[in-house]
Write a protein that holds these residues in place. Structure first.
Motif, PDB file in Angstrom:
ATOM      1  N   LEU A 199      -1.489 -17.329  47.296  1.00 14.20           N
ATOM      2  CA  LEU A 199      -0.262 -18.344  47.567  1.00 14.20           C
ATOM      3  C   LEU A 199       0.049 -19.096  46.165  1.00 14.20           C
ATOM      4  CD1 LEU A 199      -1.659 -19.878  50.811  1.00 14.20           C
ATOM      5  CD2 LEU A 199       0.257 -18.502  50.424  1.00 14.20           C
ATOM      6  N   ALA A 246       3.441 -17.202  41.330  1.00 11.99           N
ATOM      7  CA  ALA A 246       4.738 -17.667  41.154  1.00 11.99           C
ATOM      8  C   ALA A 246       5.982 -16.390  41.103  1.00 11.99           C
ATOM      9  CB  ALA A 246       5.063 -18.302  39.981  1.00 11.99           C
ATOM     10  N   SER A 247       7.141 -16.488  41.701  1.00 16.05           N
ATOM     11  CA  SER A 247       8.110 -15.529  41.604  1.00 16.05           C
ATOM     12  C   SER A 247       8.900 -15.781  40.765  1.00 16.05           C
ATOM     13  CB  SER A 247       8.680 -15.315  43.195  1.00 16.05           C
ATOM     14  OG  SER A 247       9.667 -14.333  43.097  1.00 16.05           O
ATOM     15  N   PRO A 296       7.098 -19.643  45.174  1.00 12.44           N
ATOM     16  CA  PRO A 296       6.077 -18.562  45.342  1.00 12.44           C
ATOM     17  C   PRO A 296       7.020 -17.426  45.822  1.00 12.44           C
ATOM     18  CG  PRO A 296       6.323 -20.008  47.252  1.00 12.44           C
ATOM     19  CD  PRO A 296       7.074 -20.652  46.028  1.00 12.44           C
ATOM     20  N   ARG A 297       6.343 -16.225  45.819  1.00 16.49           N
ATOM     21  CA  ARG A 297       7.112 -15.007  46.123  1.00 16.49           C
ATOM     22  C   ARG A 297       7.478 -14.988  47.717  1.00 16.49           C
ATOM     23  NH1 ARG A 297       2.698 -10.583  44.824  1.00 16.49           N
ATOM     24  NH2 ARG A 297       1.494 -11.908  46.030  1.00 16.49           N
ATOM     25  N   ASP A 328       4.826 -13.940  50.424  1.00 15.59           N
ATOM     26  CA  ASP A 328       3.760 -14.992  50.578  1.00 15.59           C
ATOM     27  C   ASP A 328       3.968 -16.186  51.510  1.00 15.59           C
ATOM     28  OD1 ASP A 328       2.143 -13.518  48.743  1.00 15.59           O
ATOM     29  OD2 ASP A 328       2.983 -14.712  47.121  1.00 15.59           O
ATOM     30  N   THR A 357      -3.356 -25.009  46.030  1.00 12.24           N
ATOM     31  CA  THR A 357      -2.375 -24.105  44.839  1.00 12.24           C
ATOM     32  C   THR A 357      -1.939 -25.091  43.887  1.00 12.24           C
ATOM     33  OG1 THR A 357      -0.375 -24.213  46.209  1.00 12.24           O
ATOM     34  CG2 THR A 357      -1.695 -22.530  46.578  1.00 12.24           C
ATOM     35  N   ARG A 410       0.700 -26.378  43.700  1.00 12.77           N
ATOM     36  CA  ARG A 410       2.202 -26.030  43.621  1.00 12.77           C
ATOM     37  C   ARG A 410       3.112 -27.022  44.136  1.00 12.77           C
ATOM     38  NH1 ARG A 410       2.703 -22.556  39.332  1.00 12.77           N
ATOM     39  NH2 ARG A 410       1.361 -20.623  39.585  1.00 12.77           N
ATOM     40  N   TRP A 422       5.331 -25.930  47.187  1.00 10.30           N
ATOM     41  CA  TRP A 422       5.000 -25.764  48.816  1.00 10.30           C
ATOM     42  C   TRP A 422       5.628 -27.083  49.262  1.00 10.30           C
ATOM     43  CZ3 TRP A 422       4.258 -21.421  50.746  1.00 10.30           C
ATOM     44  CH2 TRP A 422       3.818 -20.610  50.013  1.00 10.30           C
TER      45      TRP A 422
END
Length: 597
Positions: free
Chosen positions: A218, A221-222, A231-232, A235, A274, A276, A279
């Motif tokens: 998770l 990174a995309s 994220p991708r 995921d 994560t 991030r 999210w």
């Protein structure tokens, strides 16, 4: 024979024991202060309602004090290093809730009967009994749950049961589950329970277990947009599943607060796992997008979306037309009660909280606000904030990933529930069917939240306990490694003895240590002897856990003795700790050094 060097067992120093005693002494003092506040509230209620203070006004506070002191003793014996602020803050909130419910009972009684009103009668008496039961359950959980990571063994079972409890009221007929147009209950005659309160604990445990294993995926990174790594797309599956479940709760259980509670808990735990920010952005967009979609569909087609559409309209304009006397009456009376209280309130027992419908449940915060004012409500919110902050501190201090996610998720869930109910009664967000933790009447909410506090106390104890503390998670190092098999054809020599020299060779006092390579013009000295090698040189040698290894020595689950499924029996490497540091090997079977000819 090869013996592993063993470090001495870690023994708690006197300063460590003093630290634990100081924490528990602080907790006891704060508990007694909280009970004095509760007793003072009871005295003020009787002074305003009865124009006198009866000799037994202190009895409810005394019963509560006994119950909380019993919980304090359990904490002292089983979680000596737990945070000393959590239990007193919860006890004060719970005690004020019981006393306010007794105030409502006295207000409903006839003026001549108020002085002799029984202690265990009415809503206040029932809440006092529920408090004793809830504290007993919390004490039992804290007593038997020595390591919070044991919960991870049953993560899949808890997740499955949690989903069933979450969705069960939605599929039951309205006469068995609906109260005030929200299907959050299971009713059997006069008995009712709110299963969603227990579902949040189970789902938080499952989310923590799941995210420990999937956080690396998770966290990938995309692409980067405005400095934020997103994220991708592949995921997003878990988040979309929880989002759809939250929408089902919003539509079929007809409650925005419960849907927000579940989805917000998962999104925040994903963020903790994560780190991030993306999210959080994705979660906010999904939830508010789903709420707007449900509102539009409710206005267009009605059906299962109609209830949310009506609640949103009441929230937008509760004073419109006759709405203030019909469907908006509850919210309007709540706002008027808060306005009447002003800054300091009318005083305990001097207001009219019974004019607010459901003041003992959803609107207890508004009823108390009329009598204790803005300053009193701020004090209550500070107590909630203390509990949440101390829970987050426990999450930051604990050494394993599962504990970090579980404590952080539970602490945030408690804070989010307070925000949802306070926001609803103050018209910050649409009304919800949630209860105010530790204040509202009802047994299911009280028991679930006390179990939540027990888990936070356990994680806090494991986070604050020093290495080697008695009763903590850290095991002392093993005494010694098992002896290795001697080579074939040789006899075993007891440890500490010297192998006899061969014939015509003098016995050596001790094995020679490593030699330094001599200079070219200096005759070479004795060479380093080579002792007998084990039969299998590549076999893994026993290792010793040391106090420096934070969590490797803390594995108390003995997962090899349990077979609970493919995923329920262990955590990832980080959750259970890293590998133990290498140990020093001492060869006591080395032969005597040879003499140079």
């Amino acid at each position: 024979m090869t013996v592993a060097a063993v470090s001495p067992p870690a023994v708690a120093s006197p300063a460590v024991g003093k630290r634990a005693r100081r924490a528990r002494r602080t907790e006891l003092i704060l508990l007694l202060l909280g009970m004095l506040v509760v007793a003072g509230y009871l005295a003020a209620v009787e002074a305003n309602l009865l124009d006198q203070v009866t000799p037994d006004f202190w009895v409810p506070a005394g019963i509560l004090a006994v119950v909380y002191l019993a919980m304090h003793m359990v904490v002292r014996l089983r979680a000596a290093y737990a945070d000393p602020v959590i239990l007193p803050a919860v006890a004060t909130l719970n005690g004020l809730g019981v006393t306010f419910l007794r105030r409502l009972d006295l207000g409903k009684a006839k003026a001549g009967d108020r002085a002799d009103y029984p202690i265990l009668s009415g809503e206040g008496g029932k809440q006092l009994l529920w408090t004793a039961i809830a504290v007993g359950l919390a004490a039992a959980l804290l007593w038997f749950l020595r390591d919070h990571r044991t919960i991870s063994r049953y993560a899949w079972t808890l997740g499955f049961v949690g989903i069933i409890l979450m969705m069960l009221p939605a599929v039951l007929p309205a006469r068995f589950s609906e109260v005030n147009e929200a299907k959050l209950w299971i009713k059997f005659g006069s008995f009712s329970i709110q299963p969603g309160e227990f579902a949040k604990l189970m789902l938080a445990s499952f989310f923590a277990y799941y995210l420990v294993r999937k956080r690396e995926v998770l966290a990938l990174a995309s692409r980067r947009v405005l400095g934020i790594d997103f994220p991708r797309g592949r995921d997003l599956g878990p988040v979309l599943v929880v989002w759809l479940l939250s929408l089902l709760v919003l539509i079929f259980e007809k409650d925005l607060g419960t849907a927000l509670l579940y989805f917000g808990m998962f999104i925040v735990m994903v963020y903790i796992a994560t780190e991030r920010v993306s999210w959080l952005i994705i979660g906010l967009v999904l939830f508010f997008g789903g709420a707007v979609l449900a509102y539009v569909l409710g206005g267009a087609i009605g059906g299962p979306f109609a209830n949310f559409y009506d609640r949103a309209n009441i929230w937008l304009d509760p004073f419109s037309g006759d709405r203030a006397y019909n469907e908006g009456y509850q919210l309007v009376q709540s706002l008027l009660g808060l306005g009447t209280g002003g800054l300091f309130g009318t005083g305990p027992g001097a207001g009219s909280p019974s004019q607010v419908p459901e003041v003992r449940n959803d609107f207890i915060f508004a009823g108390m606000g009329e009598e204790i004012g803005l300053f009193g409500l701020t004090a209550l919110l500070v107590l909630y904030l203390l509990i949440v902050v101390r829970g987050i501190r426990a999450a930051l201090g604990v050494r394993d990933s599962f504990g970090k996610l579980l404590a952080g998720g539970l602490a945030f869930t408690l804070g989010l529930q307070v925000f949802v109910i306070v926001g609803g009664v103050s018209r910050l967000i649409p009304l919800t069917g949630q209860t105010t933790p530790f204040l509202s009447a009802g047994g299911s909410s009280l028991m679930a939240n006390w179990l939540l506090i027990a888990i936070l106390l356990r994680i806090s104890d494991n986070a604050r306990a020093p290495l080697g503390a008695p009763g903590g998670m850290i095991r002392p190092p093993v005494a010694a490694a098992p002896p290795a098999r001697p080579p074939v054809g040789t006899a075993a020599v007891p440890a500490g003895s010297v192998r006899p020299a061969p014939p015509n060779r003098p016995a050596a006092a001790a094995p020679a240590g490593p030699s330094v390579p001599p200079a070219p013009d200096v005759p070479a000295g004795p060479t380093q002897p080579v002792g007998p090698q084990p039969l299998n040189p590549t076999a893994e040698q026993p290792t010793v856990r040391t106090p420096g290894n934070d969590v490797a020595a803390a594995d108390v689950s003995d997962d090899d003795d349990h077979d609970s499924g493919p995923d329920d029996s262990a955590l990832d490497d980080e959750a259970l700790g890293g590998e133990a540091p290498p140990t020093e090997k001492i060869d006591v079977n080395a032969p005597a050094p040879k003499e140079n000819s």
